[in-house]
Design a protein around this motif. Structure first.
Motif, short mmCIF file in Angstrom:
data_model
loop_
_atom_site.label_atom_id
_atom_site.label_comp_id
_atom_site.label_asym_id
_atom_site.label_seq_id
_atom_site.Cartn_x
_atom_site.Cartn_y
_atom_site.Cartn_z
N TYR A 246 -4.18 -0.54 -0.13
CA TYR A 246 -3.39 -1.18 -1.16
C TYR A 246 -3.10 -2.62 -0.76
O TYR A 246 -2.86 -2.92 0.41
CB TYR A 246 -2.05 -0.44 -1.33
N ASP A 247 -3.12 -3.49 -1.75
CA ASP A 247 -2.68 -4.88 -1.58
C ASP A 247 -1.25 -4.90 -2.07
O ASP A 247 -0.98 -4.71 -3.25
CB ASP A 247 -3.57 -5.81 -2.40
N VAL A 248 -0.31 -5.13 -1.15
CA VAL A 248 1.11 -4.97 -1.44
C VAL A 248 1.84 -6.28 -1.28
O VAL A 248 1.63 -7.01 -0.32
CB VAL A 248 1.73 -3.91 -0.50
N LYS A 249 2.71 -6.58 -2.22
CA LYS A 249 3.66 -7.70 -2.13
C LYS A 249 5.04 -7.06 -2.06
O LYS A 249 5.37 -6.16 -2.84
CB LYS A 249 3.53 -8.59 -3.37
N HIS B 69 1.12 -11.26 1.25
CA HIS B 69 0.45 -10.07 0.72
C HIS B 69 -0.04 -9.28 1.93
O HIS B 69 -0.49 -9.87 2.92
CB HIS B 69 -0.74 -10.45 -0.16
N HIS B 70 0.03 -7.98 1.85
CA HIS B 70 -0.38 -7.13 2.96
C HIS B 70 -1.39 -6.10 2.47
O HIS B 70 -1.19 -5.50 1.42
CB HIS B 70 0.83 -6.41 3.57
N ASP C 240 5.08 -5.47 -5.81
CA ASP C 240 3.83 -5.48 -6.59
C ASP C 240 2.76 -4.80 -5.74
O ASP C 240 2.71 -4.99 -4.53
CB ASP C 240 3.43 -6.93 -6.91
N VAL C 241 1.91 -4.01 -6.41
CA VAL C 241 0.87 -3.31 -5.68
C VAL C 241 -0.41 -3.28 -6.49
O VAL C 241 -0.37 -3.20 -7.71
CB VAL C 241 1.33 -1.87 -5.31
N LYS C 242 -1.53 -3.39 -5.78
CA LYS C 242 -2.84 -3.26 -6.40
C LYS C 242 -3.66 -2.36 -5.49
O LYS C 242 -3.77 -2.62 -4.30
CB LYS C 242 -3.50 -4.61 -6.55
N GLN C 243 -4.19 -1.26 -6.04
CA GLN C 243 -5.00 -0.35 -5.23
C GLN C 243 -6.39 -0.92 -5.04
O GLN C 243 -7.04 -1.33 -5.99
CB GLN C 243 -5.08 1.02 -5.88
#
Length: 71
Positions: A27-30, A47-48, A66-69
């Motif tokens: 996951y790209d996590v903010k 961003h992690h 905020d998250v993007k898989q």
């Protein structure tokens, strides 16, 4: 005359192929707050890219903004 039929016969058994191991999920996590996992600080300004275990811990702590898989 002797007929020896004691030789072992091999039996062929069909084995279904094993399912491949599932691909890891990232996951790209903010974040909206600071989060620490095993002495590593995740800061809210960055961003992690994290795996599912860390993402679940971040979600439980309520710091995911905020998250993007990925994958």
């Amino acid at each position: 005359m002797t007929d020896n039929t004691s030789a072992a016969t091999l039996e062929v058994v069909a084995v279904p192929p094993a399912a491949p191991a599932p691909e890891p999920v990232y996951y790209d996590v903010k974040l909206n707050g600071r989060f620490t996992w095993q002495d590593f600080n995740y800061l809210p300004r960055d961003h992690h890219i994290v795996d599912k275990t860390i993402f679940d811990a971040m979600t439980a702590a309520g710091v995911v903004a905020d998250v993007k898989q990925l994958s």
